[in-house]
Design a protein around this motif. Structure first.
Motif, mmCIF file in Angstrom:
data_model
loop_
_atom_site.group_PDB
_atom_site.id
_atom_site.type_symbol
_atom_site.label_atom_id
_atom_site.label_comp_id
_atom_site.label_asym_id
_atom_site.label_seq_id
_atom_site.Cartn_x
_atom_site.Cartn_y
_atom_site.Cartn_z
ATOM 1 N N GLU A 408 0.879 -0.975 0.069
ATOM 2 C CA GLU A 408 -0.229 -0.036 -0.205
ATOM 3 C C GLU A 408 0.636 1.622 0.347
ATOM 4 O O GLU A 408 1.606 1.416 0.889
ATOM 5 N N SER A 409 0.807 2.584 -0.887
ATOM 6 C CA SER A 409 1.360 3.181 -0.966
ATOM 7 C C SER A 409 1.562 4.300 0.082
ATOM 8 O O SER A 409 0.590 3.763 1.122
ATOM 9 N N THR A 410 2.166 4.825 0.251
ATOM 10 C CA THR A 410 2.816 5.509 1.713
ATOM 11 C C THR A 410 2.008 6.821 1.708
ATOM 12 O O THR A 410 1.509 8.032 1.840
ATOM 13 N N TYR A 411 1.846 7.271 0.646
ATOM 14 C CA TYR A 411 0.630 8.489 -0.235
ATOM 15 C C TYR A 411 -0.927 8.229 -0.032
ATOM 16 O O TYR A 411 -1.439 9.181 -0.720
ATOM 17 N N SER A 412 -1.122 6.893 -0.358
ATOM 18 C CA SER A 412 -2.819 6.167 -0.731
ATOM 19 C C SER A 412 -3.610 7.088 1.068
ATOM 20 O O SER A 412 -2.914 7.512 1.678
ATOM 21 N N TRP A 419 -2.719 1.562 -4.164
ATOM 22 C CA TRP A 419 -1.966 0.556 -4.258
ATOM 23 C C TRP A 419 -0.098 0.624 -5.511
ATOM 24 O O TRP A 419 -0.501 1.428 -5.796
ATOM 25 N N GLU A 420 1.399 0.145 -4.914
ATOM 26 C CA GLU A 420 2.641 0.383 -5.571
ATOM 27 C C GLU A 420 3.184 -0.992 -5.947
ATOM 28 O O GLU A 420 3.053 -1.924 -4.915
ATOM 29 N N THR A 422 6.214 -2.933 -7.744
ATOM 30 C CA THR A 422 8.007 -2.648 -8.245
ATOM 31 C C THR A 422 7.802 -3.612 -8.957
ATOM 32 O O THR A 422 7.933 -4.603 -8.212
ATOM 33 N N THR A 432 8.258 1.414 -10.539
ATOM 34 C CA THR A 432 7.097 1.015 -9.640
ATOM 35 C C THR A 432 6.071 2.116 -10.544
ATOM 36 O O THR A 432 6.269 3.073 -10.881
ATOM 37 N N PRO A 434 1.577 3.019 -10.104
ATOM 38 C CA PRO A 434 0.352 2.407 -8.953
ATOM 39 C C PRO A 434 -0.682 1.057 -9.579
ATOM 40 O O PRO A 434 -0.736 1.095 -10.809
#
Length: 585
Positions: A408-412, A419-420, A422, A432, A434
């Motif tokens: 889960e993205s830290t920017y979510s 989510w992101e 890689t 990476t 989205p």
């Protein structure tokens, strides 16, 4: 010192560089160390003989040790000691260091590849197959053959088995029965793996061969080409493309120029460039299996300028490598210009991208199919299409994606969850991307079909087959659960299966939409992402990063706004001009 012992000592001392070089698993080969080593060996043999030999021999050795301080061996007693030692000889085990069983020269090379034990060596052989030795300096086919034979002799005590297909066959080489000699009086054409070059045209003494020490084992041009192609063994598409270009050029050199590849000059390369524009009829034929006698290097009498340019660049790159490894003295392709090509307005055909309306209907239909509890394959299809259509992934990136690379993205946020993931893309570049909430939900459903909780797992392929076909090939490919994953080509079959059912199941499809779904491939959904993102005004540099394009110019093909304004302005101009002419009339 006994005569046979002195002979043994003399032999070992003179060959100390070969057998007793300093190594992690052995002692340094100084004269004193050698003497201690041999005396310890003698003491060990005597102990084994006393323990396992006959009572007569044991009494003799004990008496000799009391009288002389150590056992003196006659020729007869030494023979008896040797026989007794066999009863308690050490046997190879998977955890043994390779320095215990192989010469230091071999052990050092293997350790340079991070192979420390016999078990790890067997793993390497089974992983890479018959060509496992090619990445290890100074380990040629002969030495590799002896190593594999030794491992197979001791597989019972090692407890590990070298796979049957580790047969040391040359890569890109067919069975002997299929080999065709190239360069004889009859113009016989065969692909690279079925070639054998006539000696006079093999390049063994090519005029452009480097006089310096070569860094590859190749004795002739064919072996050098195979060494070059082996570099791309894990890049299947690149391997196929480069194989095609090199086998074409090699066959042309032999039959048209009647010259070994390692003797070709700049004028020859210029002539081949002309040949590419119009291949001779003998080299052209309908597509046929590579093992067929009907196989031909070209399937068309005309190659596009882009294909001609690709061929020249591929050959220039191959020759550069052959110069770098000192097989060739120089690269004649460096003095040859690429064939002229038209600079296209758009570098890729994005006409296969689905419209927003059709993409929405496709997703809705698939969601409906996935609602069926037994429709696990549909749920797998949905994940694949969303990873491509919502995140812009290529086939190879989807099949290579791992759960460990997703988070889960830290920017979510609650309002905008994302989510992101890689992945490793083309040219082995990591990026990476989205991942949409719809894709994450689809992944959770797919993992439930796999009897696992997506949110609790930290490893494993992101997408994997639920069921395996009952074929020997499938069973061999998926020997362990950790290896279970789709091959990139299998996604083509998956998409074709889904498109057939979509064409029949989605109501009110136009003829053009039916034709588009019929021609749709996995890559079309990547184009769909690009066009839909551009239509929603996502900045072009963001689209570039998500798709992993090297050049921003490549990405701009998805941006249609300028082209639309141009066409609308022109349409208004034409309409105004037509109205003016009508008024004049």
């Amino acid at each position: 010192m006994d005569l046979r012992f002195r002979r043994c000592y003399h032999f070992c001392f003179t060959r100390r560089r070969t057998y007793f070089d300093p190594d992690d698993d052995l002692q340094a080969a100084t004269p004193s160390a050698m003497d201690r080593y041999l005396r310890d060996m003698l003491d060990a043999l005597v102990k084994l003989a006393i323990e396992h030999g006959s009572p007569v021999l044991a009494d003799h050795l004990k008496s000799s040790a009391r009288k002389h301080g150590s056992a003196k061996l006659t020729a007869v007693s030494l023979k008896m000691v040797e026989e007794a030692s066999k009863l308690a000889a050490a046997v190879p085990a998977a955890g043994h260091g390779i320095g215990m069983w192989f010469r230091p020269l071999v052990a050092r090379r293997l350790k340079g590849e991070k192979i420390a034990t016999l078990g790890e060596l067997i793993d390497l052989c089974n992983q890479r197959g018959g060509s496992w030795w090619r990445s290890i300096p100074r380990i040629g086919p002969g030495r590799a053959s002896r190593i594999v034979a030794w491992l197979r002799r001791h597989e019972v005590t090692i407890g590990r088995r070298v796979d049957a297909d580790v047969d040391l066959a040359e890569p890109f080489k067919a069975d002997d029965a299929q080999i065709v000699e190239i360069g004889g009086r009859h113009q016989v054409l065969a692909p690279l793996e079925r070639m054998a070059l006539q000696h006079g045209l093999s390049g063994a003494t090519g005029a452009n061969r480097s006089p310096m020490f070569a860094l590859i084992h190749a004795r002739n041009d064919l072996e050098a080409i195979r060494d070059y192609l082996y570099r791309f063994r894990e890049e299947k598409k690149t391997l196929r493309s480069y194989t095609k270009e090199l086998e074409r050029f090699l066959l042309w050199a032999i039959y048209v120029r009647k010259t070994p590849l390692s003797s070709l000059l700049v004028e020859d390369c210029e002539a081949y460039k002309d040949f590419l524009a119009a291949p001779s009829p003998a080299f052209v034929g309908p597509r046929a299996p590579r093992h067929s006698h009907r196989w031909r290097p070209f399937s068309s009498y005309t190659l596009s300028p882009e294909s001609q340019k690709y061929a020249a660049r591929a050959l220039r790159s191959a020759f550069s490598w052959l110069v770098d490894v000192r097989y060739l003295a120089g690269n004649p392709w460096k003095a040859v210009k690429d064939p002229a090509t038209i600079r296209r307005e758009a570098g890729m055909d994005i006409g296969r991208a689905l419209s927003a309306s059709l993409w929405h209907r496709v997703r809705s239909y698939i969601d409906g199919q996935c609602a069926n509890e037994s429709a696990s394959y549909w749920r797998t299809v949905r994940v694949v299409l969303l990873l491509s259509g919502d995140s812009g992934l290529r086939r190879e990136e989807i099949t290579g994606a791992a759960r460990a690379g997703m988070r889960e993205s830290t920017y979510s946020s609650d309002d905008f969850p994302v989510w992101e993931l890689t992945v490793v893309g083309k040219r082995k570049i990591e990026r990476t991307v989205p991942v949409s909430p719809a894709t994450v939900d689809a992944l959770r459903a797919h993992w439930r079909d796999r009897k696992k909780n997506f949110d609790d797992e930290a490893s494993g392929p992101l997408v994997k087959p639920i069921f395996l076909p009952p074929t020997p090939q499938a069973k061999e490919r998926h020997k362990s659960d950790t290896d279970l994953s789709y091959a990139p080509d299998s996604l083509n079959d998956m998409v074709a299966w889904a498109m057939k059912r979509l064409r029949a199941g989605i109501p009110d499809l136009s003829n053009s939409e039916i034709a588009q779904l019929e021609a749709t491939s996995p890559h079309a959904f990547r184009h769909t992402f690009g066009t839909q993102a551009a239509a929603e005004d996502v900045p072009v540099d963001i689209i570039q990063r998500i798709l992993g394009h090297r050049s921003l110019q490549t990405t701009t093909i998805y941006v249609q706004a300028k082209k639309q304004r141009m066409m609308k302005a022109a349409a208004k101009y034409y309409a105004a001009d037509a109205a003016s002419e009508s008024d004049d009339d």
